[in-house]
Design a protein around this motif. Structure first.
Motif, PDB file in Angstrom:
ATOM      1  N   PRO A   5      -2.197  -2.423  -8.685  1.00 41.99           N
ATOM      2  CA  PRO A   5      -0.867  -1.934  -8.290  1.00 41.99           C
ATOM      3  C   PRO A   5       0.130  -2.051  -9.435  1.00 41.99           C
ATOM      4  O   PRO A   5       0.064  -2.974 -10.249  1.00 41.99           O
ATOM      5  CB  PRO A   5      -0.492  -2.862  -7.132  1.00 41.99           C
ATOM      6  CG  PRO A   5      -1.315  -4.094  -7.317  1.00 41.99           C
ATOM      7  CD  PRO A   5      -2.606  -3.618  -7.928  1.00 41.99           C
ATOM      8  N   ARG A   6       1.032  -1.101  -9.487  1.00 37.23           N
ATOM      9  CA  ARG A   6       2.082  -1.154 -10.506  1.00 37.23           C
ATOM     10  C   ARG A   6       3.042  -2.286 -10.184  1.00 37.23           C
ATOM     11  O   ARG A   6       3.442  -2.468  -9.031  1.00 37.23           O
ATOM     12  CB  ARG A   6       2.836   0.173 -10.551  1.00 37.23           C
ATOM     13  CG  ARG A   6       1.995   1.355 -11.010  1.00 37.23           C
ATOM     14  CD  ARG A   6       2.668   2.667 -10.627  1.00 37.23           C
ATOM     15  NE  ARG A   6       3.967   2.827 -11.279  1.00 37.23           N
ATOM     16  CZ  ARG A   6       4.891   3.695 -10.871  1.00 37.23           C
ATOM     17  NH1 ARG A   6       4.674   4.429  -9.782  1.00 37.23           N
ATOM     18  NH2 ARG A   6       6.021   3.805 -11.524  1.00 37.23           N
TER      19      ARG A   6
ATOM     20  N   GLN B 139       7.696  -1.255  -1.031  1.00 35.98           N
ATOM     21  CA  GLN B 139       6.666  -1.682  -1.988  1.00 35.98           C
ATOM     22  C   GLN B 139       5.813  -2.853  -1.495  1.00 35.98           C
ATOM     23  O   GLN B 139       4.742  -3.096  -2.051  1.00 35.98           O
ATOM     24  CB  GLN B 139       7.329  -2.082  -3.326  1.00 35.98           C
ATOM     25  CG  GLN B 139       8.263  -1.037  -3.894  1.00 35.98           C
ATOM     26  CD  GLN B 139       7.584   0.281  -4.190  1.00 35.98           C
ATOM     27  OE1 GLN B 139       6.364   0.337  -4.408  1.00 35.98           O
ATOM     28  NE2 GLN B 139       8.356   1.370  -4.217  1.00 35.98           N
TER      29      GLN B 139
END
Length: 276
Positions: A5-6, A75
């Motif tokens: 994941p970023r 997120q």
């Protein structure tokens, strides 16, 4: 195997200066960046660069909660918090109204602390995270006409040092950034307040000397850019094992080293002469 994941970062004070440059720098590295500030109309460049823009006032608890809630809803994580929002209000202690002194503490210290409180449960649940607090060389040195500002930055340094040990068992790093002279609108605000509160009267000579010194430093090679500090923050955010403190640019490192080596009386003499 699913892609990694970023990483997600929240940066306060992102409408200008150091916060703005840091948001752009992290976005350029592929991070998911939320830039927060009161003046969202000044963050079009961040939006165009792929950053998410948040309207946030660090002195307003509801605003802080709403910003953090939005990030977590979108997120489900937050990897780095950059507490950059802050300002420098100058003037002799005798001259500065207590309400202004309180406001500076609300922005520079209590806003930083409250936002940190709000993000810590998520970071603890993840077992990792990084809090990057933008302090100043003003958290290591002192100067006349700046007692309230320096008090806030000394507070940030002490808070951060205690927090670093407190959070270590939870895998959360705490890093202090100590900018020196940087060419941003902070300089204009600090000078204007020094002149407004103490330009005349008993402390006028020292206030005028401070303004002259700041103008001289701004025009010299000792003064850095927001991008210089942003590069340091990116390094602190991305390195595996960050240092506890980063002074930047080079002139800031010199000042911090001098303060460490020189006795108080010697520093007093140097600063007294600069204020003449």
């Amino acid at each position: 195997m699913s892609p990694k994941p970023r990483p997600v970062a929240l940066i306060t004070g992102a409408s200008s200066g150091i916060g703005h440059a840091t948001a752009l720098a992290l976005a350029a590295r592929g991070w998911i960046v939320y830039g927060a500030a009161r003046r969202v109309d000044r963050m079009q460049e961040l939006e165009a660069s792929g950053c998410h823009v948040l309207e946030m006032d660090v002195t307003d608890d509801a605003s802080l909660r709403a910003g953090v809630d939005r990030i977590l809803a979108e997120q489900h994580r937050l990897d780095v918090l950059v507490n950059n929002a802050g300002y420098g209000s100058y003037g002799a202690l005798e001259d500065v109204p207590i309400d202004e002194a309180r406001r500076q503490f609300e922005v520079n210290v209590f806003g930083l602390a409250r936002l940190t409180q709000l993000v810590l449960p998520t970071m603890r649940a993840l077992g990792r995270g990084r809090i990057i607090n933008v302090s100043s060389i003003g958290g290591r040195i002192y100067e006349p006409i700046g007692s309230w500002y320096h008090a806030t930055k000394f507070a940030v340094e002490g808070l951060s040092d205690s927090l670093r040990i407190e959070l270590a068992p939870h895998g959360i790093d705490v890093v202090i950034i100590q900018p020196g002279p940087i060419r941003t609108e902070w300089n204009t605000i600090s000078r204007r307040s020094a002149e407004e509160y103490s330009g005349d009267g008993a402390y006028g000579r020292q206030a005028r000397a401070l303004v002259r010194n700041y103008e001289r430093v701004d025009a010299s090679a000792a003064s850095g850019t927001p991008e210089d500090v942003a590069a340091t923050i990116v390094r602190a955010a991305t390195t595996r094992r960050p240092r506890t403190r980063y002074a930047t640019p080079g002139s800031a490192k010199v000042v911090v080293a001098a303060r460490r080596l020189l006795p108080d009386r010697v520093m007093d003499t140097i600063l007294r002469r600069l204020a003449e």
